[in-house]
Design a protein around this motif. Structure first.
Motif, PDB file in Angstrom:
ATOM      1  N   UNK A 108      67.496  47.039  55.430  1.00 12.22           N
ATOM      2  CA  UNK A 108      68.771  47.142  54.778  1.00 12.22           C
ATOM      3  C   UNK A 108      68.880  46.112  53.492  1.00 12.22           C
ATOM      4  N   UNK A 109      68.052  45.016  53.538  1.00 18.90           N
ATOM      5  CA  UNK A 109      68.203  44.130  52.374  1.00 18.90           C
ATOM      6  C   UNK A 109      66.973  43.819  51.349  1.00 18.90           C
ATOM      7  N   UNK A 110      65.832  44.488  51.631  1.00 21.60           N
ATOM      8  CA  UNK A 110      64.685  44.479  50.877  1.00 21.60           C
ATOM      9  C   UNK A 110      64.188  45.442  50.008  1.00 21.60           C
ATOM     10  N   UNK A 111      63.702  45.591  48.916  1.00 20.22           N
ATOM     11  CA  UNK A 111      63.311  46.493  48.124  1.00 20.22           C
ATOM     12  C   UNK A 111      62.375  47.507  48.788  1.00 20.22           C
ATOM     13  N   UNK A 112      62.058  48.724  48.457  1.00 15.49           N
ATOM     14  CA  UNK A 112      61.097  49.533  49.054  1.00 15.49           C
ATOM     15  C   UNK A 112      59.842  48.839  48.863  1.00 15.49           C
ATOM     16  N   UNK A 113      59.466  48.179  47.750  1.00 18.95           N
ATOM     17  CA  UNK A 113      57.945  47.615  47.483  1.00 18.95           C
ATOM     18  C   UNK A 113      57.970  46.403  48.508  1.00 18.95           C
ATOM     19  N   UNK A 115      59.378  45.837  51.271  1.00 18.18           N
ATOM     20  CA  UNK A 115      59.306  46.497  52.802  1.00 18.18           C
ATOM     21  C   UNK A 115      57.952  46.773  52.900  1.00 18.18           C
ATOM     22  N   UNK A 116      57.179  47.608  52.138  1.00 21.46           N
ATOM     23  CA  UNK A 116      55.825  47.801  52.223  1.00 21.46           C
ATOM     24  C   UNK A 116      54.873  46.968  52.323  1.00 21.46           C
ATOM     25  N   UNK A 117      55.031  45.589  51.678  1.00 15.97           N
ATOM     26  CA  UNK A 117      54.271  44.490  51.875  1.00 15.97           C
ATOM     27  C   UNK A 117      54.538  44.025  52.886  1.00 15.97           C
ATOM     28  N   UNK A 118      55.894  43.767  53.438  1.00 10.21           N
ATOM     29  CA  UNK A 118      55.959  43.275  54.822  1.00 10.21           C
ATOM     30  C   UNK A 118      55.237  44.206  55.785  1.00 10.21           C
ATOM     31  N   UNK A 119      55.357  45.234  55.796  1.00 11.74           N
ATOM     32  CA  UNK A 119      54.891  46.139  56.861  1.00 11.74           C
ATOM     33  C   UNK A 119      53.228  46.170  56.792  1.00 11.74           C
ATOM     34  N   UNK A 129      44.511  40.208  49.882  1.00  8.66           N
ATOM     35  CA  UNK A 129      43.682  40.954  48.992  1.00  8.66           C
ATOM     36  C   UNK A 129      43.865  42.460  49.308  1.00  8.66           C
ATOM     37  N   UNK A 130      43.799  42.890  50.624  1.00 15.71           N
ATOM     38  CA  UNK A 130      43.829  44.057  51.249  1.00 15.71           C
ATOM     39  C   UNK A 130      45.317  44.799  50.811  1.00 15.71           C
ATOM     40  N   UNK A 131      46.090  44.072  50.905  1.00  9.07           N
ATOM     41  CA  UNK A 131      47.741  44.510  50.569  1.00  9.07           C
ATOM     42  C   UNK A 131      47.457  44.985  49.163  1.00  9.07           C
ATOM     43  N   UNK A 132      47.026  43.993  48.205  1.00 13.39           N
ATOM     44  CA  UNK A 132      47.026  44.204  46.754  1.00 13.39           C
ATOM     45  C   UNK A 132      46.379  45.122  46.397  1.00 13.39           C
ATOM     46  N   UNK A 133      45.380  45.396  46.826  1.00  7.79           N
ATOM     47  CA  UNK A 133      44.227  46.773  46.494  1.00  7.79           C
ATOM     48  C   UNK A 133      45.096  47.960  47.412  1.00  7.79           C
ATOM     49  N   UNK A 134      45.649  47.815  48.378  1.00  7.16           N
ATOM     50  CA  UNK A 134      46.392  49.086  48.635  1.00  7.16           C
ATOM     51  C   UNK A 134      47.510  49.531  47.975  1.00  7.16           C
ATOM     52  N   UNK A 135      48.448  48.515  47.444  1.00  6.05           N
ATOM     53  CA  UNK A 135      49.418  48.836  46.604  1.00  6.05           C
ATOM     54  C   UNK A 135      49.285  48.717  45.218  1.00  6.05           C
ATOM     55  N   UNK A 136      48.035  48.241  44.649  1.00  2.82           N
ATOM     56  CA  UNK A 136      47.767  48.164  43.316  1.00  2.82           C
ATOM     57  C   UNK A 136      48.628  47.066  42.544  1.00  2.82           C
ATOM     58  N   UNK A 137      48.770  46.126  43.398  1.00  6.25           N
ATOM     59  CA  UNK A 137      49.571  44.991  42.899  1.00  6.25           C
ATOM     60  C   UNK A 137      48.608  43.548  42.973  1.00  6.25           C
ATOM     61  N   UNK A 138      49.114  42.660  42.284  1.00  3.73           N
ATOM     62  CA  UNK A 138      48.145  41.198  42.314  1.00  3.73           C
ATOM     63  C   UNK A 138      48.585  40.582  43.675  1.00  3.73           C
ATOM     64  N   UNK A 139      47.646  39.754  43.915  1.00  2.10           N
ATOM     65  CA  UNK A 139      47.812  38.851  45.373  1.00  2.10           C
ATOM     66  C   UNK A 139      48.950  38.088  44.980  1.00  2.10           C
ATOM     67  N   UNK A 140      49.210  37.723  43.745  1.00  2.00           N
ATOM     68  CA  UNK A 140      50.476  36.767  43.656  1.00  2.00           C
ATOM     69  C   UNK A 140      51.604  37.542  43.761  1.00  2.00           C
ATOM     70  N   UNK A 141      51.595  38.869  43.416  1.00  2.00           N
ATOM     71  CA  UNK A 141      52.867  39.656  43.615  1.00  2.00           C
ATOM     72  C   UNK A 141      53.143  40.065  45.218  1.00  2.00           C
ATOM     73  N   UNK A 142      52.014  40.037  46.020  1.00  4.58           N
ATOM     74  CA  UNK A 142      52.067  40.142  47.341  1.00  4.58           C
ATOM     75  C   UNK A 142      52.625  38.821  47.983  1.00  4.58           C
ATOM     76  N   UNK A 143      52.311  37.858  47.570  1.00  6.48           N
ATOM     77  CA  UNK A 143      52.827  36.499  47.883  1.00  6.48           C
ATOM     78  C   UNK A 143      54.353  36.384  47.631  1.00  6.48           C
ATOM     79  N   UNK A 144      54.639  36.571  46.456  1.00 10.63           N
ATOM     80  CA  UNK A 144      56.061  36.520  45.970  1.00 10.63           C
ATOM     81  C   UNK A 144      56.843  37.471  46.864  1.00 10.63           C
ATOM     82  N   UNK A 145      56.635  38.672  47.220  1.00 11.56           N
ATOM     83  CA  UNK A 145      57.258  39.707  47.952  1.00 11.56           C
ATOM     84  C   UNK A 145      57.440  39.354  49.214  1.00 11.56           C
TER      85      UNK A 145
END
Length: 157
Positions: A108-113, A115-119, A129-145
């Protein structure tokens, strides 16, 4: 030439300020203490000339930044946020109703992106690294999410 008595006087008058600065930068009491002591050890061995408080504080800052630079990205992130704990101890695992509440907050409180990172991180147990490759975002973005998600969970749980 600075002698041992001068360095001892500098140590006594500046240690607490130097340690506080190192701790604010590093967030580790033992490492902050080591950095300050290493500075004075190098002063003793080098026998440097005119040394004042500003020189000592710059040395603390530079040694802390050098230490941070030498760490890998993963070590930096682990040091700031303990996100890499793969298997919590059984007595640390939350109750089912707490897990349900956390899931509700995530949905209810997180954006879709976010939520994907958390899951991917916590359900699929993927690394940054695996999450960043899966979603096509940087590792820094994964960390920030993940940081944002954990902040939301802390505030609402």
């Amino acid at each position: 030439m600075t002698n041992t008595n001068d360095i001892e006087r500098l140590f006594r008058s500046n240690y607490s300020v130097m340690y506080a600065l190192a701790f604010r930068i590093i967030h580790d009491r033992d490492l902050a203490n080591d950095i300050v002591h290493d500075i004075f050890a190098s002063l003793l061995s080098a026998g440097s000339g005119n040394i004042d408080t500003s020189y000592l504080l710059k040395a603390v800052r530079n040694n802390c930044l050098k230490h941070i630079r030498d760490l890998s990205i993963r070590e930096r992130l682990n040091g700031l946020y303990a996100l890499e704990q793969d298997h919590p101890e059984d007595d640390e695992w939350p109750e089912e109703e707490d897990i349900a509440k956390m899931n509700s907050i995530v949905v209810n409180m997180l954006s879709e992106q976010c939520r994907r990172v958390v899951r991917l991180r916590f359900a699929a147990k993927l690394g940054y690294r695996e999450i960043s490759e899966e979603l096509g975002i940087s590792e820094t973005a994964v960390y920030k999410h993940l940081r944002h998600a954990l902040n939301v969970l802390r505030q609402n749980f």
